[in-house]
Scaffold this active site. Structure first.
Site, mmCIF file in Angstrom:
data_model
loop_
_atom_site.group_PDB
_atom_site.id
_atom_site.type_symbol
_atom_site.label_atom_id
_atom_site.label_comp_id
_atom_site.label_asym_id
_atom_site.label_seq_id
_atom_site.Cartn_x
_atom_site.Cartn_y
_atom_site.Cartn_z
ATOM 1 N N ASP A 22 -16.629 8.340 -1.855
ATOM 2 C CA ASP A 22 -15.384 7.710 -1.784
ATOM 3 C C ASP A 22 -14.982 9.151 -0.646
ATOM 4 O OD1 ASP A 22 -13.080 7.225 -0.659
ATOM 5 O OD2 ASP A 22 -12.760 6.584 -2.507
ATOM 6 N N GLN B 225 -9.860 -3.545 -3.104
ATOM 7 C CA GLN B 225 -11.078 -3.221 -3.316
ATOM 8 C C GLN B 225 -11.612 -3.148 -3.952
ATOM 9 O OE1 GLN B 225 -11.901 -0.645 -0.245
ATOM 10 N NE2 GLN B 225 -14.024 -1.447 -0.912
ATOM 11 N N HIS C 223 -7.265 0.898 -7.187
ATOM 12 C CA HIS C 223 -7.327 0.264 -5.591
ATOM 13 C C HIS C 223 -8.138 -1.804 -6.010
ATOM 14 C CE1 HIS C 223 -7.865 -0.787 -1.347
ATOM 15 N NE2 HIS C 223 -8.042 0.022 -0.670
ATOM 16 N N ARG D 281 -13.161 -7.186 2.123
ATOM 17 C CA ARG D 281 -12.273 -7.356 2.371
ATOM 18 C C ARG D 281 -11.422 -8.335 2.449
ATOM 19 N NH1 ARG D 281 -10.082 -2.761 2.308
ATOM 20 N NH2 ARG D 281 -8.093 -3.402 0.802
ATOM 21 N N CYS E 297 -16.328 1.942 0.469
ATOM 22 C CA CYS E 297 -14.812 2.046 0.101
ATOM 23 C C CYS E 297 -14.503 2.107 2.410
ATOM 24 C CB CYS E 297 -13.751 1.925 -0.224
ATOM 25 S SG CYS E 297 -13.136 3.829 -0.560
ATOM 26 N N ARG F 264 1.033 -1.168 0.097
ATOM 27 C CA ARG F 264 -0.273 -0.216 0.314
ATOM 28 C C ARG F 264 0.726 1.305 -0.340
ATOM 29 N NH1 ARG F 264 -5.078 2.096 3.332
ATOM 30 N NH2 ARG F 264 -5.835 0.781 1.796
HETATM 31 N N1 CP Z 1 -11.202 0.807 2.235
HETATM 32 C C1 CP Z 1 -10.213 0.404 2.785
HETATM 33 O O1 CP Z 1 -9.036 0.622 1.785
HETATM 34 O O2 CP Z 1 -9.574 1.149 3.864
HETATM 35 P P1 CP Z 1 -8.347 1.320 4.427
HETATM 36 O O3 CP Z 1 -7.758 1.939 4.775
HETATM 37 O O4 CP Z 1 -8.187 1.436 6.245
HETATM 38 O O5 CP Z 1 -7.554 0.213 4.440
HETATM 39 N N1 NVA Z 2 -9.526 7.307 -2.127
HETATM 40 C C1 NVA Z 2 -9.215 6.355 -0.763
HETATM 41 C C2 NVA Z 2 -9.524 5.522 -0.226
HETATM 42 C C3 NVA Z 2 -9.350 4.917 1.062
HETATM 43 C C4 NVA Z 2 -9.499 4.028 1.183
HETATM 44 C C5 NVA Z 2 -7.725 7.427 -0.781
HETATM 45 O O1 NVA Z 2 -7.144 6.941 -1.224
HETATM 46 O O2 NVA Z 2 -7.222 7.708 0.747
#
Ligand code: CP
Ligand code: NVA
Length: 334
Positions: free
Chosen positions: A234, A141, A138, A316, A277, A111
Site C-alpha cells: 500500500d 477493501q 478499511h 470492490r 489496494c 469514509r
Molecule cells: N482502494 C481504495 O479505497 O481506493 P479509493 O481511495 O480510490 O477509494
Molecule cells: N492507506 C491508504 C489506503 C488508500 C485506499 C490511505 O489511507 O490513504
C-alpha cells in the site's frame, strides 16, 4: 440467485471484528455469485428503492464509484455527500447528522479520518453504517482482497500472504484481521518504527489460532516474503499523514516491492500474485513519482502478468454490493 443468512440483515461493518468468520465467508461467496450474475448480463433489484448515503471526508476513486454503481445496479440510489456538501464536523455533530441521515436513508457508507466518527454514526443512525476507510481500518477493501485471493487460488486457508510496507496503516491493520479470520498465513514486513499495535496483533494471532492460520511481524523484507503466494503493498503515506512524507520515504525505501523481492518469495513463475489496494505510486505519471520515482512498487511488478490489482479493484464493487444486499434485502428462500 444464491441466498444469504438473515444474521447479516441490518448489520453495520465498522471493522472485520464485527462479523463472524462464517459471515465473512458468506459475504465472499455472495460477492462471487453477484459477480457471475453481473457478468451474465443480469442486473437485479436486490436494493430496489433502497437509498444509501455516501458520506466522504476523504477523496476516493474506487470506493465511491464501486459503491455507487453497486447500488444503482440493484435498483437503489446513492447520494454522495462530501464535507463540502453537509455540515458534519463543522456546524453539526456526528450524533445529530447520524439521526437525520438515518431518518432519510436506509444505510450510510462513511469514509473519513477518525474511527470514532464511523462508530458514532453507527451508534446514532438507526440504520446500517459501513466503514469505507478510516485512519484505522478499511474493511470493505479487505473483503475485495480476500475475494481476489479466493478467485486466484480457489482457496483462502493456507495461502501465504506477505504485506510489505507501512505496517500500521488502515489497510495493514484490516488485512491482518481478515487473513487471520480466513486461515491465511500472514506476515507483516515493516520497519520497527511502523509496527502495528501489539494489542491488535494479539487479537489477530488469537483469531488465527482458531482458523489454522498464522500472523507474524518481520523487519527483514527478504526473510518475510519467503514462501509468499501473495505480495501486497500500500502507499507509504496514507491520506491525512502528508506531514510524515520525508520520514516514511526514508524508512520504507528498502521495502519496495520489486522483481528482486518477488524472486525472494521463491514462487515467481509459480503460485504468486501481486495485490495493491490502489492508488499506487509505480510510474512517472503522478506529481509524487515525477519527483521521487516509483515508491512502494516497481512499475514492472505493477504491470506484470501476476499483478491482479485491477481484478482486485473491480471486486470492490461486488463485495460492497454483497454487503449492502445482505444488510438491506430479504434473503430469497433456501
Ligand atoms: N482502494 C481504495 O479505497 O481506493 P479509493 O481511495 O480510490 O477509494
Ligand atoms: N492507506 C491508504 C489506503 C488508500 C485506499 C490511505 O489511507 O490513504
Amino acid at each position: 440467485m444464491r441466498t444469504w443468512s438473515e444474521s447479516l440483515r441490518g448489520r453495520s461493518l465498522l471493522t472485520l471484528l464485527d462479523i463472524t468468520n462464517a459471515e465473512m465467508r458468506e459475504l465472499l461467496e455472495l460477492s462471487i455469485a453477484l459477480k457471475a450474475r453481473r457478468r451474465s448480463g443480469l442486473r437485479g433489484d436486490l436494493l430496489h428503492r433502497r437509498h444509501i448515503a455516501l458520506v466522504f471526508e476523504k477523496s476516493s476513486t474506487r470506493t465511491r464509484t464501486a459503491a455507487s454503481v453497486a447500488i444503482h445496479d440493484e435498483g437503489g440510489t446513492a447520494e454522495y455527500l462530501s464535507s463540502q456538501d453537509i455540515h458534519l464536523g463543522a456546524k453539526e455533530s456526528v450524533a445529530d447528522t447520524a439521526r437525520v441521515l438515518g431518518r432519510v436513508f436506509d444505510g450510510i457508507l462513511f469514509r473519513g479520518y477518525a474511527q470514532q466518527t464511523v462508530e458514532g454514526l453507527a451508534r446514532w443512525a438507526g440504520v446500517p453504517v459501513w466503514n469505507g476507510l478510516t485512519d484505522s481500518f478499511h474493511p470493505t477493501q479487505v473483503l475485495a482482497d480476500l475475494m481476489t485471493v479466493q478467485e486466484c487460488f480457489g482457496r483462502l486457508a493456507g495461502v501465504r500472504l506477505a504485506y510489505v510496507g507501512d505496517g500500521r496503516n488502515n489497510v495493514a491493520n484490516t488485512l491482518m484481521l481478515g487473513c487471520a479470520k480466513a486461515g491465511l498465513h500472514y506476515v507483516n514486513c515493516t520497519p520497527a518504527e511502523l509496527m502495528p499495535d501489539p494489542a491488535l496483533v494479539a487479537t489477530a494471532q488469537a483469531l488465527a489460532q482458531e482458523t489454522g492460520g498464522s500472523v507474524r511481524v518481520e523487519h527483514d523484507p527478504v526473510a518475510g516474503v519467503q514462501g509468499a503466494n501473495v505480495l501486497y503493498t500500500d502507499v507509504w503515506v496514507s491520506m491525512g499523514e502528508e506531514a510524515q512524507k520525508e520520514t516514511r520515504l526514508r524508512l520504507l525505501r528498502p521495502y519496495q516491492v520489486n522483481m528482486e523481492l518477488c524472486r525472494a518469495t521463491g514462487n515467481l513463475g509459480g503460485e504468486l500474485i501481486f495485490l495493491h489496494c490502489l492508488p499506487a505510486f509505480h510510474d512517472h505519471q503522478t506529481a509524487m513519482t515525477q519527483a521521487c520515482g516509483a515508491l512502494e512498487v516497481a512499475d514492472d511488478v505493477f504491470e506484470a502478468p501476476f499483478s491482479r490489482v485491477f481484478d482486485q479493484a473491480e471486486n470492490r464493487m461486488h463485495t460492497m454490493k454483497a454487503l449492502f444486499v445482505s444488510a438491506l434485502s430479504t434473503p430469497p428462500a433456501r
